[in-house]
Design an enzyme around this catalytic site. Structure first.
Site: not given
Ligand code: 5GP
Length: 179
Positions: A102, A130, A151
């Site tokens: 993300d 994403k 999400f």
């Molecule tokens: P980042 O640090 O890249 O923002 O977030 C990564 C983590 O956020 C992922 O490993 C996951 O646990 C959570 N996450 C990010 N987007 C989503 C989503 O659309 N759905 C879910 N269930 N978890 C997400």
């Protein structure tokens, strides 16, 4: 389809097909080497299990757990190691297996931490990425699917610890968040 979902984004068949393709690509790339898959708990647990079986070659599996969203749907940017690796990765070929990329904050922290342990190589495979959301650049070698900024749940991904066991990936109905 689960009654809390408004739509399915990737069916079980689409996911399994893509995981097989990724497994074949990875097996070809690491041919003749012993690969250590590092699954990021808990979201990547199902993906690691399927990916490992799709790689025809020697594979070891280890896990790390880092703090992430809790039950909210926004990234806090705060990353903490909850469970560290059991293996020493000095000189190893390490492939980090993530469920979803993300903002990239979680992976950035994780990669910096793992790189300091001097693996022979360090790469990333993420099932989902994403589009346009990355706040920090992440060099991700393998991506399953690029998805819009929604999400999603299922196939390891949760909302408040639910829906991880769905074999497909989908989007929740808005009213589910308010319950
Ligand atoms: P980042 O640090 O890249 O923002 O977030 C990564 C983590 O956020 C992922 O490993 C996951 O646990 C959570 N996450 C990010 N987007 C989503 C989503 O659309 N759905 C879910 N269930 N978890 C997400």
């Amino acid at each position: 389809m689960h009654p809390d979902l408004k739509e399915i984004v990737y069916t079980e068949e689409q996911i399994q097909q893509r995981v097989r393709e990724l497994g074949a690509e990875i097996a070809a790339e690491y041919e003749g080497r012993s690969l250590l898959l590092v699954g990021v708990l808990r979201g990547a647990a199902l993906f690691v299990a399927d990916l490992a079986r799709a790689i025809d070659g020697p594979v070891e599996i280890d896990f790390m757990a880092v703090s992430s969203y809790g039950s909210s749907t926004k990234s806090s940017g705060v990353v903490r190691i909850i469970k560290d690796l059991d293996e020493v990765i000095d000189g190893r070929d390490v492939l980090v297996v993530e469920d979803i990329l993300d903002t990239g904050l979680t992976l950035k922290y994780l990669l910096r931490n793992l790189a300091s342990r001097k693996p022979r190589s360090l790469e990333v495979v993420t099932l989902l990425s994403k589009e346009g959301k990355q706040r920090v650049p992440i060099d991700c070698k393998y991506t399953g699917f690029a998805i819009p900024d929604e999400f999603v749940v299922g196939y390891g991904l949760d909302y408040a610890e639910k829906y991880r066991n769905l074999p497909y990936i989908g989007i929740l109905k808005p009213e589910v968040y308010t319950n």
